[in-house]
Motif scaffolding. Structure first.
Motif, PDB file in Angstrom:
ATOM      1  N   UNK A 619       1.489 -13.277 -25.458  1.00 15.40           N
ATOM      2  CA  UNK A 619       0.936 -13.925 -26.373  1.00 15.40           C
ATOM      3  C   UNK A 619       2.186 -14.676 -26.738  1.00 15.40           C
ATOM      4  N   UNK A 620       2.886 -15.060 -27.684  1.00 17.28           N
ATOM      5  CA  UNK A 620       3.900 -15.880 -27.490  1.00 17.28           C
ATOM      6  C   UNK A 620       5.268 -15.597 -27.598  1.00 17.28           C
ATOM      7  N   UNK A 621       6.148 -15.746 -27.266  1.00 15.78           N
ATOM      8  CA  UNK A 621       7.692 -15.362 -26.786  1.00 15.78           C
ATOM      9  C   UNK A 621       8.853 -15.665 -27.638  1.00 15.78           C
ATOM     10  N   UNK A 622       9.124 -14.421 -28.223  1.00 12.79           N
ATOM     11  CA  UNK A 622       9.994 -14.959 -30.210  1.00 12.79           C
ATOM     12  C   UNK A 622      11.529 -14.335 -29.201  1.00 12.79           C
ATOM     13  N   UNK A 623      12.249 -13.243 -28.579  1.00 12.82           N
ATOM     14  CA  UNK A 623      13.140 -13.523 -28.940  1.00 12.82           C
ATOM     15  C   UNK A 623      13.834 -13.072 -26.963  1.00 12.82           C
ATOM     16  N   UNK A 624      14.541 -13.234 -26.567  1.00 15.19           N
ATOM     17  CA  UNK A 624      14.474 -12.723 -25.836  1.00 15.19           C
ATOM     18  C   UNK A 624      16.475 -12.170 -25.337  1.00 15.19           C
ATOM     19  N   UNK A 625      17.299 -11.547 -24.598  1.00 14.12           N
ATOM     20  CA  UNK A 625      18.295 -10.912 -24.486  1.00 14.12           C
ATOM     21  C   UNK A 625      18.799  -9.952 -23.002  1.00 14.12           C
ATOM     22  N   UNK A 626      20.187 -10.797 -22.293  1.00 15.53           N
ATOM     23  CA  UNK A 626      20.430 -10.137 -21.492  1.00 15.53           C
ATOM     24  C   UNK A 626      21.631  -8.702 -21.125  1.00 15.53           C
ATOM     25  N   UNK A 627      21.404  -7.600 -21.130  1.00 14.94           N
ATOM     26  CA  UNK A 627      22.253  -6.488 -21.177  1.00 14.94           C
ATOM     27  C   UNK A 627      23.396  -7.197 -21.084  1.00 14.94           C
ATOM     28  N   UNK A 628      24.374  -6.124 -21.072  1.00 15.30           N
ATOM     29  CA  UNK A 628      25.761  -6.883 -21.677  1.00 15.30           C
ATOM     30  C   UNK A 628      25.754  -6.749 -19.540  1.00 15.30           C
ATOM     31  N   UNK A 629      25.302  -5.977 -19.366  1.00 16.97           N
ATOM     32  CA  UNK A 629      25.975  -6.113 -17.016  1.00 16.97           C
ATOM     33  C   UNK A 629      25.049  -7.149 -16.788  1.00 16.97           C
ATOM     34  N   UNK A 630      24.101  -8.239 -17.766  1.00 21.63           N
ATOM     35  CA  UNK A 630      23.624  -8.928 -16.905  1.00 21.63           C
ATOM     36  C   UNK A 630      22.245  -8.497 -16.004  1.00 21.63           C
ATOM     37  N   UNK A 631      21.940  -7.238 -15.024  1.00 24.45           N
ATOM     38  CA  UNK A 631      21.017  -6.597 -15.037  1.00 24.45           C
ATOM     39  C   UNK A 631      19.652  -6.890 -15.039  1.00 24.45           C
ATOM     40  N   UNK A 632      20.231  -7.049 -16.322  1.00 24.95           N
ATOM     41  CA  UNK A 632      18.224  -7.162 -16.816  1.00 24.95           C
ATOM     42  C   UNK A 632      18.577  -7.846 -18.118  1.00 24.95           C
ATOM     43  N   UNK A 633      16.743  -8.546 -18.133  1.00 29.40           N
ATOM     44  CA  UNK A 633      16.591  -9.474 -19.187  1.00 29.40           C
ATOM     45  C   UNK A 633      15.343  -8.113 -20.561  1.00 29.40           C
ATOM     46  N   UNK A 634      15.601  -8.670 -21.502  1.00 32.49           N
ATOM     47  CA  UNK A 634      14.688  -8.199 -22.064  1.00 32.49           C
ATOM     48  C   UNK A 634      13.778  -9.474 -22.881  1.00 32.49           C
ATOM     49  N   UNK A 635      12.369  -9.394 -23.315  1.00 27.83           N
ATOM     50  CA  UNK A 635      12.204 -10.708 -23.550  1.00 27.83           C
ATOM     51  C   UNK A 635      10.810  -9.803 -24.899  1.00 27.83           C
ATOM     52  N   UNK A 636      10.828 -10.127 -26.861  1.00 23.90           N
ATOM     53  CA  UNK A 636      10.094  -9.570 -26.954  1.00 23.90           C
ATOM     54  C   UNK A 636       8.943 -10.856 -27.915  1.00 23.90           C
ATOM     55  N   UNK A 637       7.747 -10.729 -28.024  1.00 22.64           N
ATOM     56  CA  UNK A 637       6.385 -11.104 -28.354  1.00 22.64           C
ATOM     57  C   UNK A 637       5.631 -10.873 -29.588  1.00 22.64           C
ATOM     58  N   UNK A 638       4.857 -11.719 -29.826  1.00 20.71           N
ATOM     59  CA  UNK A 638       3.691 -11.442 -30.766  1.00 20.71           C
ATOM     60  C   UNK A 638       2.928 -11.201 -29.913  1.00 20.71           C
ATOM     61  N   UNK A 639       2.584 -10.304 -28.451  1.00 20.35           N
ATOM     62  CA  UNK A 639       2.018  -9.210 -28.391  1.00 20.35           C
ATOM     63  C   UNK A 639       2.463  -8.323 -28.426  1.00 20.35           C
ATOM     64  N   UNK A 640       3.321  -7.793 -29.314  1.00 19.37           N
ATOM     65  CA  UNK A 640       3.538  -6.682 -29.954  1.00 19.37           C
ATOM     66  C   UNK A 640       4.032  -6.052 -29.021  1.00 19.37           C
ATOM     67  N   UNK A 641       4.737  -6.208 -27.856  1.00 17.95           N
ATOM     68  CA  UNK A 641       6.054  -5.857 -26.725  1.00 17.95           C
ATOM     69  C   UNK A 641       7.056  -6.291 -26.351  1.00 17.95           C
ATOM     70  N   UNK A 642       7.739  -5.752 -25.830  1.00 17.86           N
ATOM     71  CA  UNK A 642       9.186  -5.795 -25.440  1.00 17.86           C
ATOM     72  C   UNK A 642       8.877  -5.723 -23.573  1.00 17.86           C
ATOM     73  N   UNK A 643       9.096  -6.934 -23.122  1.00 20.04           N
ATOM     74  CA  UNK A 643       9.150  -6.873 -21.776  1.00 20.04           C
ATOM     75  C   UNK A 643      10.494  -6.516 -21.254  1.00 20.04           C
ATOM     76  N   UNK A 644      10.529  -5.482 -19.903  1.00 17.06           N
ATOM     77  CA  UNK A 644      11.992  -5.429 -19.166  1.00 17.06           C
ATOM     78  C   UNK A 644      11.747  -6.150 -18.340  1.00 17.06           C
ATOM     79  N   UNK A 645      12.435  -7.257 -17.667  1.00 14.82           N
ATOM     80  CA  UNK A 645      12.813  -7.432 -16.148  1.00 14.82           C
ATOM     81  C   UNK A 645      13.887  -7.597 -15.365  1.00 14.82           C
ATOM     82  N   UNK A 646      13.832  -6.608 -14.515  1.00 17.08           N
ATOM     83  CA  UNK A 646      15.274  -6.429 -13.604  1.00 17.08           C
ATOM     84  C   UNK A 646      15.307  -7.800 -12.748  1.00 17.08           C
ATOM     85  N   UNK A 647      16.716  -8.217 -12.948  1.00 16.32           N
ATOM     86  CA  UNK A 647      17.253  -9.228 -12.301  1.00 16.32           C
ATOM     87  C   UNK A 647      18.109  -9.448 -11.334  1.00 16.32           C
ATOM     88  N   UNK A 648      18.536  -9.830  -9.975  1.00 13.18           N
ATOM     89  CA  UNK A 648      19.280  -9.330  -8.814  1.00 13.18           C
ATOM     90  C   UNK A 648      20.597  -9.804  -9.263  1.00 13.18           C
TER      91      UNK A 648
END
Length: 648
Positions: A619-648
């Motif tokens: 569903x729609x994505x309403x929020x994104x945030x980088x971790x302070x070390x820049x290695x992780x991105x998180x996103x929050x959605x209308x689908x009720x979940x928070x996804x964790x994306x590992x970055x290089x």
């Protein structure tokens, strides 16, 4: 405890068993019967880094890098494997040096490649800059006197680092000396390599023109990057923003960004380091050392190699692109339809992995997730939801720590104080609540808005809250007392987003009236109005150095602005629906956006290019945030979940 080395395992920490309790992979107590993994240090995409113990050295700490996942036939992974091997070769070539990590081992185990190297205990100069503020002239002279002998050593061993920047310099904790790290992008310079084609790489703003534009690198190229590093540490200004707006012309006017005068001698040295044209720069570390006020005597190192010197003037027709050595996290530039397209190898491989469904996900909210915020250490994450609650999560084990209950309606926004002690939330119940982050107890409730509170921000000094509401106003509050200080009125529509500049001198607001307004934080006076969007402006973010502003809108675009002048720099297009969220990476080089098209996208600000699209939300994505070390991105959605994306 044994750490599972399967890259897709979501709960890798196990008790002393034979198989992983989460994914079923056979556990390896010690790599090569020698290296015991303790904990992850970071990484993403196809490269992961771990802290380990070396049993053969009385359990001395070391760093283990793993190349993963192994997806056979993937062009990106084949290139990554080559680059991983080259990093090991460069470290082996440089041998043992007190200011360069030593290579201990390089091997394959269970179809994964591993590199083991010396662990350097300390913090990077980027971290030091954030914690202690800009460097004094004395600290810059000391930095030059320590780093130049290291560069002299690697150049005499025919290696060009090609990625000198504060993130790649560690100040050792005990001895307080400097160590140069991250040789994954280092290039071996030989007469043969000058005749081969290759790939141009580097960090925008730090890398010189001959490296980024022409694919050439010389000792003078590293010296340019060293000069930019000094500039960044002196001013706190990230050079990528200057590069994006002015190209390489910014180096001619670098002095105008100084916060305090420098001695003529240091100005002269930095001027020569920062010359755009290579022939006008210092050509060797020795030349710079001769201009230092107290000439250090670096250790005598035998000259085993003779480096080619750059041409006196660059002839475009004679330029070639030398072969390169990359590390997975580095951007790979290809020529496509006459344009330079930046690809993040790590992201492309991670895209394959996540397409198989291996996306770490936080579940627990009963309704859509509207807002996300990391604490300053990056260890915990707060989320606000339509289910009227705020949840606090442990980033490492992805477990829920506690739930904050007190709002009588949907929670639209959360923010965490820079001291990491308090959390602030805004709600459809028209109130702002202040919470003790460690106990979950409510401290204050702020009342004054007459409609829902859609955005809150906390000042850099942690003393004030700024809130934006559907009542078309912005309010400034005292965080400690809850007292309302002032109300800002000028928007003709609901205020959807609030941001505060890193120096605490400006408030920026975005509205349903399709405008962005910049305010003086101390007086509440409006400075300017920015007009470019054709629909509601939903989200704002300011770069860590305070130079750039980005805005996201229902018109499906993201605009990039110069915060200090109000000039529009560029428009980013790619989303197919409303853009609801935007966040800056800690290094200021990238932004992430979330949209009603259910995707999360990452953009390179220097080029304006979209470098990756993450797909996983339904569903729609309403929020994104980088971790302070820049290695992780998180996103929050209308689908009720928070996804964790590992970055290089």
């Amino acid at each position: 405890m044994i750490y599972c080395l399967n890259p897709s395992c979501e709960k890798p920490l196990n008790s002393d068993t034979t198989f992983c309790q989460n994914c079923g992979t056979q556990l390896i107590p010690q790599l090569r019967n020698r290296y015991r993994i303790i904990q992850p240090l970071g990484g993403g995409g196809f490269g992961r880094t771990f802290l380990a113990e070396d049993e053969d050295k009385l359990n001395e700490h070391c760093v283990v890098k793993q190349l993963a996942p192994q997806v056979q036939g993937t062009t990106a992974l084949l290139k990554a494997t080559e680059l991983f091997q080259e990093e090991a070769r460069r470290l082996q070539q440089l041998g043992e040096h007190p200011h360069i990590p030593t290579l201990y081992a390089y091997f394959r185990h269970d179809n994964y490649l591993y590199l083991v190297q010396q662990f350097i205990l300390g913090q990077t100069l980027r971290q030091e800059l954030r914690q202690q503020g800009t460097f004094s002239e004395e600290k810059i002279w000391k930095l030059l006197s320590e780093l130049l002998p290291i560069l002299k050593f690697i150049h005499e061993h025919q290696v060009i680092h090609r990625d000198i920047k504060p993130e790649n310099i560690i100040r050792r904790s005990l001895r307080e000396d400097l160590v140069l790290i991250d040789f994954g992008v280092a290039k071996q310079l030989t007469a043969t390599s000058l005749e081969q084609t290759g790939t141009t790489i580097g960090s925008f703003g730090y890398a010189p023109i001959e490296q980024m534009k022409y694919g050439s690198a010389y000792p003078a190229s590293d010296l340019f990057s060293l000069g930019v590093t000094c500039f960044n540490l002196l001013t706190g200004i990230h050079p990528s923003g200057l590069y994006m707006e002015q190209g390489y012309s910014w180096v001619m006017h670098w002095r105008q960004h100084l916060k305090s005068p420098l001695s003529p001698q240091l100005v002269q040295v930095l001027d020569k380091l920062l010359q755009k044209d290579i022939e006008h720069r210092y050509q060797s570390a020795d030349e710079v050392l001769q201009d230092l006020p107290q000439k250090p005597q670096p250790a005598s190192i035998p000259r085993d190699f003779s480096l080619p010197q750059p041409p006196s003037r660059i002839n475009l027709r004679q330029l070639v692109f030398p072969s390169t050595v990359l590390q997975p996290r580095i951007q790979l530039k290809h020529k496509l339809l006459g344009a330079s397209v930046i690809l993040l190898l790590g992201l492309s491989v991670y895209a394959h992995w996540q397409s198989l469904g291996h996306i770490p996900t936080l579940t627990g909210h009963l309704n859509e997730v509207n807002s996300l915020a990391f604490n300053p250490s990056g260890k915990t994450l707060a989320s606000g939801s339509d289910d009227k609650t705020i949840k606090l999560w442990n980033r490492n084990n992805r477990q829920q720590i506690r739930t904050f209950k007190g709002h009588s309606d949907k929670v639209y926004t959360v923010a965490i104080n820079p001291d990491g002690q308090t959390l602030v939330s805004g709600s459809l119940d028209n109130t702002i609540k202040v919470w003790n982050l460690n106990t979950g107890k409510e401290i204050l409730t702020l009342k004054g808005h007459t409609a829902l509170v859609h955005s809150v921000a906390i000042s850099p000094n942690g003393q004030n809250i700024v809130s934006g509401s559907y009542d078309n106003t912005i309010k400034v509050w005292n965080l400690s007392t809850g007292q309302q200080i002032r109300t800002l009125k000028a928007h003709s529509g609901e205020v959807l987003s609030i941001a505060i500049s890193p120096h605490g001198d400006k408030i920026v607001s975005a509205s349903g009236d399709q405008t962005i307004k910049v305010w003086n934080f101390n007086t509440g006076k409006e400075i300017r109005t920015l007009n470019k969007h054709l629909a509601d402006v939903n989200a704002l973010a300011i770069s860590p150095d305070g130079q750039l502003l980005v805005s996201a809108s229902d018109d499906k675009t993201v605009n990039v602005w110069n915060l200090n002048t109000g000039n529009h720099i560029r428009t980013l297009t790619g989303h197919s629906a409303d853009v609801n969220a935007v966040a800056f990476s800690p290094d200021g080089e990238k932004i992430a956006t979330g949209s009603d098209d259910s995707t999360v996208r990452i953009w390179n600000l220097s080029t304006g290019q979209e470098v990756h699209t993450f797909k996983g939300h339904t569903r729609e994505v309403f929020a994104v945030a980088f971790s302070p070390d820049g290695k992780t991105l998180v996103s929050g959605s209308k689908d009720k979940t928070i996804k964790i994306w590992q970055l290089p």
